[in-house]
Design a protein around this motif. Structure first.
Motif, PDB file in Angstrom:
ATOM      1  N   PHE A   1       0.849  -1.190   0.000  1.00 58.55           N
ATOM      2  CA  PHE A   1       0.000   0.000   0.000  1.00 58.55           C
ATOM      3  C   PHE A   1       0.890   1.247   0.000  1.00 58.55           C
ATOM      4  O   PHE A   1       1.902   1.283   0.700  1.00 58.55           O
ATOM      5  N   PRO A   2       0.548   2.264  -0.783  1.00 55.51           N
ATOM      6  CA  PRO A   2       1.395   3.466  -0.848  1.00 55.51           C
ATOM      7  C   PRO A   2       1.563   4.120   0.530  1.00 55.51           C
ATOM      8  O   PRO A   2       0.611   4.630   1.111  1.00 55.51           O
ATOM      9  N   TYR A   3       2.771   4.090   1.028  1.00 51.19           N
ATOM     10  CA  TYR A   3       3.059   4.562   2.381  1.00 51.19           C
ATOM     11  C   TYR A   3       2.857   6.062   2.524  1.00 51.19           C
ATOM     12  O   TYR A   3       2.575   6.550   3.607  1.00 51.19           O
ATOM     13  N   LYS A   4       2.962   6.774   1.427  1.00 51.69           N
ATOM     14  CA  LYS A   4       2.769   8.220   1.458  1.00 51.69           C
ATOM     15  C   LYS A   4       1.348   8.574   1.912  1.00 51.69           C
ATOM     16  O   LYS A   4       1.143   9.565   2.614  1.00 51.69           O
ATOM     17  N   VAL A   5       0.378   7.771   1.541  1.00 57.03           N
ATOM     18  CA  VAL A   5      -1.009   8.003   1.958  1.00 57.03           C
ATOM     19  C   VAL A   5      -1.116   7.932   3.482  1.00 57.03           C
ATOM     20  O   VAL A   5      -1.784   8.760   4.112  1.00 57.03           O
ATOM     21  N   ILE A   6      -0.439   6.964   4.074  1.00 50.78           N
ATOM     22  CA  ILE A   6      -0.476   6.783   5.524  1.00 50.78           C
ATOM     23  C   ILE A   6       0.238   7.929   6.231  1.00 50.78           C
ATOM     24  O   ILE A   6      -0.223   8.408   7.271  1.00 50.78           O
ATOM     25  N   THR A   7       1.349   8.387   5.675  1.00 48.61           N
ATOM     26  CA  THR A   7       2.060   9.495   6.320  1.00 48.61           C
ATOM     27  C   THR A   7       1.211  10.761   6.300  1.00 48.61           C
ATOM     28  O   THR A   7       1.156  11.485   7.291  1.00 48.61           O
ATOM     29  N   ILE A   8       0.537  11.003   5.192  1.00 48.02           N
ATOM     30  CA  ILE A   8      -0.324  12.189   5.099  1.00 48.02           C
ATOM     31  C   ILE A   8      -1.510  12.055   6.054  1.00 48.02           C
ATOM     32  O   ILE A   8      -1.836  12.988   6.791  1.00 48.02           O
ATOM     33  N   ALA A   9      -2.167  10.895   6.065  1.00 52.89           N
ATOM     34  CA  ALA A   9      -3.307  10.690   6.956  1.00 52.89           C
ATOM     35  C   ALA A   9      -2.889  10.809   8.420  1.00 52.89           C
ATOM     36  O   ALA A   9      -3.625  11.365   9.236  1.00 52.89           O
ATOM     37  N   SER A  10      -1.711  10.309   8.744  1.00 53.37           N
ATOM     38  CA  SER A  10      -1.229  10.396  10.122  1.00 53.37           C
ATOM     39  C   SER A  10      -0.999  11.841  10.534  1.00 53.37           C
ATOM     40  O   SER A  10      -1.303  12.228  11.671  1.00 53.37           O
ATOM     41  N   GLY A  11      -0.487  12.643   9.630  1.00 55.72           N
ATOM     42  CA  GLY A  11      -0.282  14.053   9.930  1.00 55.72           C
ATOM     43  C   GLY A  11      -1.587  14.819  10.038  1.00 55.72           C
ATOM     44  O   GLY A  11      -1.776  15.625  10.952  1.00 55.72           O
ATOM     45  N   VAL A  12      -2.511  14.553   9.135  1.00 56.71           N
ATOM     46  CA  VAL A  12      -3.792  15.264   9.120  1.00 56.71           C
ATOM     47  C   VAL A  12      -4.606  14.957  10.379  1.00 56.71           C
ATOM     48  O   VAL A  12      -5.247  15.836  10.941  1.00 56.71           O
ATOM     49  N   THR A  13      -4.547  13.710  10.833  1.00 57.38           N
ATOM     50  CA  THR A  13      -5.333  13.320  12.003  1.00 57.38           C
ATOM     51  C   THR A  13      -4.607  13.594  13.317  1.00 57.38           C
ATOM     52  O   THR A  13      -5.186  13.414  14.380  1.00 57.38           O
ATOM     53  N   GLY A  14      -3.354  13.988  13.238  1.00 62.80           N
ATOM     54  CA  GLY A  14      -2.604  14.303  14.452  1.00 62.80           C
ATOM     55  C   GLY A  14      -2.160  13.074  15.220  1.00 62.80           C
ATOM     56  O   GLY A  14      -2.073  13.110  16.452  1.00 62.80           O
ATOM     57  N   LEU A  15      -1.869  11.987  14.507  1.00 58.42           N
ATOM     58  CA  LEU A  15      -1.373  10.782  15.162  1.00 58.42           C
ATOM     59  C   LEU A  15      -0.085  11.116  15.905  1.00 58.42           C
ATOM     60  O   LEU A  15       0.776  11.833  15.381  1.00 58.42           O
TER      61      LEU A  15
ATOM     62  N   VAL B   1       9.478 -13.358  -5.178  1.00 61.01           N
ATOM     63  CA  VAL B   1       9.206 -12.109  -4.462  1.00 61.01           C
ATOM     64  C   VAL B   1       8.935 -10.978  -5.443  1.00 61.01           C
ATOM     65  O   VAL B   1       8.002 -10.198  -5.270  1.00 61.01           O
ATOM     66  N   GLU B   2       9.746 -10.871  -6.479  1.00 61.27           N
ATOM     67  CA  GLU B   2       9.564  -9.788  -7.446  1.00 61.27           C
ATOM     68  C   GLU B   2       8.226  -9.891  -8.164  1.00 61.27           C
ATOM     69  O   GLU B   2       7.615  -8.880  -8.487  1.00 61.27           O
ATOM     70  N   LYS B   3       7.750 -11.102  -8.412  1.00 59.35           N
ATOM     71  CA  LYS B   3       6.502 -11.275  -9.144  1.00 59.35           C
ATOM     72  C   LYS B   3       5.265 -11.260  -8.239  1.00 59.35           C
ATOM     73  O   LYS B   3       4.202 -10.826  -8.656  1.00 59.35           O
ATOM     74  N   ASN B   4       5.395 -11.764  -7.007  1.00 61.53           N
ATOM     75  CA  ASN B   4       4.203 -12.037  -6.207  1.00 61.53           C
ATOM     76  C   ASN B   4       4.141 -11.382  -4.832  1.00 61.53           C
ATOM     77  O   ASN B   4       3.202 -11.645  -4.088  1.00 61.53           O
ATOM     78  N   LEU B   5       5.086 -10.555  -4.461  1.00 62.77           N
ATOM     79  CA  LEU B   5       5.107 -10.015  -3.108  1.00 62.77           C
ATOM     80  C   LEU B   5       3.842  -9.225  -2.780  1.00 62.77           C
ATOM     81  O   LEU B   5       3.258  -9.388  -1.714  1.00 62.77           O
ATOM     82  N   ALA B   6       3.401  -8.399  -3.676  1.00 62.41           N
ATOM     83  CA  ALA B   6       2.204  -7.595  -3.419  1.00 62.41           C
ATOM     84  C   ALA B   6       0.989  -8.488  -3.183  1.00 62.41           C
ATOM     85  O   ALA B   6       0.231  -8.286  -2.231  1.00 62.41           O
ATOM     86  N   MET B   7       0.832  -9.493  -4.011  1.00 67.65           N
ATOM     87  CA  MET B   7      -0.317 -10.384  -3.889  1.00 67.65           C
ATOM     88  C   MET B   7      -0.238 -11.202  -2.603  1.00 67.65           C
ATOM     89  O   MET B   7      -1.221 -11.304  -1.863  1.00 67.65           O
ATOM     90  N   VAL B   8       0.918 -11.769  -2.291  1.00 66.78           N
ATOM     91  CA  VAL B   8       1.074 -12.591  -1.095  1.00 66.78           C
ATOM     92  C   VAL B   8       0.841 -11.755   0.167  1.00 66.78           C
ATOM     93  O   VAL B   8       0.147 -12.179   1.089  1.00 66.78           O
TER      94      VAL B   8
END
Length: 105
Positions: free
Chosen positions: A30-44, A79-86
């Motif tokens: 999952f794009p980690y940038k989304v989590i960093t932004i959400a964490s900042g916006v919510t004041g985590l 890992v290169e082919k299936n890491l996201a799915m696994v």
């Protein structure tokens, strides 16, 4: 826009589960940038965010490194082919297990 109450509810839930949300996103594709932004916006809490981030990202990269060390080139292709799915399937099953225990037990 009239969403102040909904955002306050989201903020409360995010801060309650923030460590798990950050950890889960840190080990999945999952794009980690989304989590960093959400964490900042919510004041985590910064300490919660930092500890969860270090543990999650460290775990993700050490697992891949350990697999490469023990198994070698065959695992690299997998890992290169299936890491996201696994990883996604693992977390869906993990979350499903928690839901099942909560509502079926």
């Amino acid at each position: 826009y009239g969403y102040g109450a909904r955002f306050a509810s989201f903020q409360a839930r995010y801060n309650e589960w923030g460590a798990w949300i950050v950890f889960g996103a840190g080990v999945t594709p999952f794009p980690y940038k989304v989590i960093t932004i959400a964490s900042g916006v919510t004041g985590l809490d910064l300490a919660t965010f930092t500890v969860a981030s270090v543990l999650a990202r460290g775990l993700r990269f050490f697992i891949v490194a350990a697999l490469l060390y023990w198994i070698g080139p065959p695992i690299r292709n997998f890992v290169e082919k299936n890491l996201a799915m696994v990883t996604t399937v693992f977390f869906v099953l993990l979350l499903g297990g928690f839901v099942a225990v909560r509502y079926l037990a």
